[in-house]
Motif scaffolding. Structure first.
Motif, PDB file in Angstrom:
ATOM      1  N   ASP A 139      11.355  -1.054   4.042  1.00 22.85           N
ATOM      2  CA  ASP A 139      12.567  -1.277   3.815  1.00 22.85           C
ATOM      3  C   ASP A 139      12.014  -2.462   2.503  1.00 22.85           C
ATOM      4  N   PRO A 140      12.691  -2.488   1.133  1.00 21.54           N
ATOM      5  CA  PRO A 140      11.832  -2.820   0.138  1.00 21.54           C
ATOM      6  C   PRO A 140      12.004  -3.959   0.722  1.00 21.54           C
ATOM      7  N   VAL A 141      12.868  -4.784   1.340  1.00 26.57           N
ATOM      8  CA  VAL A 141      13.151  -6.600   1.523  1.00 26.57           C
ATOM      9  C   VAL A 141      11.846  -6.900   2.205  1.00 26.57           C
ATOM     10  N   ASN A 142      11.528  -6.408   3.452  1.00 24.65           N
ATOM     11  CA  ASN A 142      10.179  -6.302   3.662  1.00 24.65           C
ATOM     12  C   ASN A 142       9.139  -6.589   2.452  1.00 24.65           C
ATOM     13  N   VAL A 143       8.481  -5.540   2.053  1.00 27.18           N
ATOM     14  CA  VAL A 143       7.800  -5.583   0.702  1.00 27.18           C
ATOM     15  C   VAL A 143       7.805  -5.971  -0.606  1.00 27.18           C
ATOM     16  N   LYS A 144       9.026  -6.923  -0.931  1.00 28.45           N
ATOM     17  CA  LYS A 144       8.574  -7.622  -1.006  1.00 28.45           C
ATOM     18  C   LYS A 144       8.386  -9.218  -0.984  1.00 28.45           C
ATOM     19  N   ILE A 145       8.496  -9.359   0.497  1.00 30.86           N
ATOM     20  CA  ILE A 145       7.916 -10.805   0.759  1.00 30.86           C
ATOM     21  C   ILE A 145       5.900 -10.695   1.321  1.00 30.86           C
ATOM     22  N   ILE A 146       5.495  -8.567   1.789  1.00 27.81           N
ATOM     23  CA  ILE A 146       4.539  -8.438   1.662  1.00 27.81           C
ATOM     24  C   ILE A 146       3.859  -9.064   0.579  1.00 27.81           C
ATOM     25  N   ALA A 147       4.822  -8.525  -0.527  1.00 30.85           N
ATOM     26  CA  ALA A 147       4.414  -8.396  -1.673  1.00 30.85           C
ATOM     27  C   ALA A 147       3.902 -10.107  -2.634  1.00 30.85           C
ATOM     28  N   ALA A 148       4.686 -11.278  -2.007  1.00 29.10           N
ATOM     29  CA  ALA A 148       4.241 -12.490  -2.457  1.00 29.10           C
ATOM     30  C   ALA A 148       3.608 -13.518  -1.434  1.00 29.10           C
ATOM     31  N   PRO A 202      -2.577   3.488   2.972  1.00 29.11           N
ATOM     32  CA  PRO A 202      -2.368   3.674   1.499  1.00 29.11           C
ATOM     33  C   PRO A 202      -0.620   2.574   0.707  1.00 29.11           C
ATOM     34  N   ASP A 203       0.035   2.800   2.040  1.00 27.86           N
ATOM     35  CA  ASP A 203       1.021   2.377   1.325  1.00 27.86           C
ATOM     36  C   ASP A 203       0.833   0.620   0.846  1.00 27.86           C
ATOM     37  N   LEU A 204      -0.255  -0.343   1.837  1.00 28.14           N
ATOM     38  CA  LEU A 204      -0.540  -1.981   1.656  1.00 28.14           C
ATOM     39  C   LEU A 204      -1.286  -1.624   0.483  1.00 28.14           C
ATOM     40  N   ALA A 205      -2.364  -0.562   0.294  1.00 25.45           N
ATOM     41  CA  ALA A 205      -2.894  -0.170  -1.282  1.00 25.45           C
ATOM     42  C   ALA A 205      -2.758  -0.111  -2.110  1.00 25.45           C
ATOM     43  N   SER A 206      -1.243  -0.106  -2.678  1.00 25.44           N
ATOM     44  CA  SER A 206      -0.818   0.862  -3.308  1.00 25.44           C
ATOM     45  C   SER A 206       0.056  -1.209  -3.882  1.00 25.44           C
ATOM     46  N   THR A 224       3.047  11.602  -5.003  1.00 25.07           N
ATOM     47  CA  THR A 224       3.540  10.342  -5.004  1.00 25.07           C
ATOM     48  C   THR A 224       2.189   9.355  -4.668  1.00 25.07           C
ATOM     49  N   LYS A 225       1.855   8.906  -6.121  1.00 24.69           N
ATOM     50  CA  LYS A 225       0.785   8.210  -5.920  1.00 24.69           C
ATOM     51  C   LYS A 225       0.807   6.733  -5.569  1.00 24.69           C
ATOM     52  N   THR A 226       1.895   5.926  -5.924  1.00 29.42           N
ATOM     53  CA  THR A 226       2.469   5.010  -5.442  1.00 29.42           C
ATOM     54  C   THR A 226       3.732   4.734  -4.611  1.00 29.42           C
ATOM     55  N   TYR A 227       3.425   3.172  -3.982  1.00 30.39           N
ATOM     56  CA  TYR A 227       5.032   3.459  -2.957  1.00 30.39           C
ATOM     57  C   TYR A 227       6.133   3.360  -3.787  1.00 30.39           C
ATOM     58  N   PHE A 228       6.030   3.111  -5.445  1.00 28.76           N
ATOM     59  CA  PHE A 228       7.742   3.350  -5.534  1.00 28.76           C
ATOM     60  C   PHE A 228       7.689   5.423  -5.749  1.00 28.76           C
ATOM     61  N   ASP A 229       7.057   5.990  -6.162  1.00 24.69           N
ATOM     62  CA  ASP A 229       6.823   6.878  -6.165  1.00 24.69           C
ATOM     63  C   ASP A 229       6.868   8.321  -4.642  1.00 24.69           C
ATOM     64  N   MET A 230       6.099   7.039  -3.298  1.00 22.13           N
ATOM     65  CA  MET A 230       6.530   7.771  -1.955  1.00 22.13           C
ATOM     66  C   MET A 230       8.299   7.932  -1.615  1.00 22.13           C
ATOM     67  N   MET A 231       8.368   6.394  -2.113  1.00 28.14           N
ATOM     68  CA  MET A 231       9.853   5.943  -1.703  1.00 28.14           C
ATOM     69  C   MET A 231      11.171   7.081  -2.321  1.00 28.14           C
ATOM     70  N   ASP A 232      10.298   6.856  -3.609  1.00 23.34           N
ATOM     71  CA  ASP A 232      11.849   7.569  -4.490  1.00 23.34           C
ATOM     72  C   ASP A 232      11.641   9.363  -3.934  1.00 23.34           C
ATOM     73  N   TYR A 233      10.566   9.645  -3.033  1.00 24.73           N
ATOM     74  CA  TYR A 233      10.319  10.937  -2.816  1.00 24.73           C
ATOM     75  C   TYR A 233      11.163  11.199  -1.406  1.00 24.73           C
ATOM     76  N   VAL A 279      -8.555  -5.880  -9.818  1.00 19.19           N
ATOM     77  CA  VAL A 279      -9.243  -5.954  -8.502  1.00 19.19           C
ATOM     78  C   VAL A 279     -10.006  -4.402  -7.969  1.00 19.19           C
ATOM     79  N   ASP A 280     -10.454  -4.274  -7.208  1.00 15.83           N
ATOM     80  CA  ASP A 280     -10.621  -3.093  -6.892  1.00 15.83           C
ATOM     81  C   ASP A 280     -10.050  -2.572  -5.628  1.00 15.83           C
ATOM     82  N   VAL A 281      -9.075  -1.528  -5.017  1.00 17.61           N
ATOM     83  CA  VAL A 281      -8.848  -1.601  -3.908  1.00 17.61           C
ATOM     84  C   VAL A 281      -9.159   0.666  -3.412  1.00 17.61           C
TER      85      VAL A 281
END
Ligand SMILES: [Zn+2]
Length: 308
Positions: free
Chosen positions: A145-154, A35-39, A286-295, A49-51
């Motif tokens: 690690d948000p730094v990794n997430v930025k790389i993966i998002a790109a 689900p983290d990658l899906a978010s 915690t629907k999104t990646y941001f919610d999950m990290m906030d939590y 997209v449909d995810v």
């Protein structure tokens, strides 16, 4: 038997596709292993997209319950996003083989392996699978690690554009929006955890290494003697001693880990057990990646704060 049925059902669906007409800009069918990658895929893909995620938010990403329906899902996918570094080694390869989908074959534009762009931690010099360790190519829990997430998002945006060039501008714009939001949130998370620099924590599995590195926390011990190996009494006795010696009083557990074991250790060390999850959807709201990290960050800061 069920597998054969699933594959046949998928074949029928595939045959029917051209009849529907390819002229309508179809949404990209994106499948993520977790689900983290899906978010992330939803943030970057937006309306184009449909995810779907194969693993449930409360499932251990190393040991997902493989179902015949997963084969159908993979058969119909335009894009597959996996964590990689053998995170899904125990369950994904047989599903992929049965799905017979060249669009998501290794090396195809429709196959995204998140770990490829990430600087991996704990890459072993040598590896003995017989010992049961599941982190054979380094630690695969890098999404916190948000730094990794930025790389993966790109990386995701790049692959999406390759597979569906007509939506390339949208993917680029969504990536920019995502990065802007991530920068803001990352600064907030750093501020929340700044008072706890150097704080000592214990985790069940070796799954908070990247968070500890990025936010300067110290993982003193893990309840598992090795990743994927259940805690033994002798190992737990060592953990309890180490926690007392180093005054570590927070134990992090995820939904699929044995909370009772954590509670037993907590009772003997005066520690608190903190329920978090690295997957969106596992904890309330915690629907999104941001919610999950906030939590996660808020729960961790609250627990560490009460101990000060
Ligand atoms: Zn692991």
């Amino acid at each position: 038997m069920t597998n054969r049925f699933a594959v046949r059902a998928a074949t029928i669906a595939l045959v029917a596709l051209p009849v529907l007409g390819a002229s309508i800009a179809a949404k990209l069918r994106v499948v993520a292993t977790t689900p983290d990658l899906a978010s992330l895929a939803r943030e970057i893909g937006g309306d184009a997209v449909d995810v779907l995620a194969l693993a449930k938010p409360t499932e251990d990403p190393h040991f997902v319950d493989a179902k015949p329906s997963h084969i159908v899902t993979l058969n119909r996918a335009d894009v597959l996003i996996e964590g990689g570094a053998e995170l899904e080694l125990g369950w994904l390869p047989p599903l992929l083989e049965s799905s017979r989908n060249s669009k998501i074959a290794a090396g195809a534009p429709g196959r995204i392996v998140a770990s490829l762009g990430v600087h991996m931690l704990e890459t072993p010099a040598t590896f003995d699978r017989s010992k049961g360790d599941v982190h054979s190519l380094g630690n695969p829990h890098f999404m916190i690690d948000p730094v990794n997430v930025k790389i993966i998002a790109a990386d995701i945006a790049g692959h999406f554009a390759q597979v569906q060039p007509a939506s390339a501008a949208l993917f680029r714009a969504n990536l920019e929006k995502f990065n802007t939001k991530l920068d803001v949130k990352f600064a907030e998370w750093q501020k929340q955890l700044a008072p706890f620099r150097g704080a000592r924590i214990v985790t069940y599995h070796k799954d908070f290494v990247y968070l500890a590195e990025r936010f300067q926390l110290e993982v003193v011990e893990t309840l598992e003697p090795k990743p994927g190996i259940a805690p033994s009494p002798s190992h737990l006795a060592r953990v309890i001693e180490a926690m007392k010696a180093k005054s570590a009083r927070v134990i992090l557990v995820q939904p699929y880990q044995n909370r009772k074991t954590a509670e037993t250790v907590a009772r003997q060390t005066g520690a608190v057990v903190v329920d978090i999850s690295q997957q969106p959807g596992a904890r309330p709201d915690t629907k999104t990646y941001f919610d999950m990290m906030d939590y996660m960050v808020t729960s961790l800061a609250a627990a560490l704060g009460t101990l000060k």
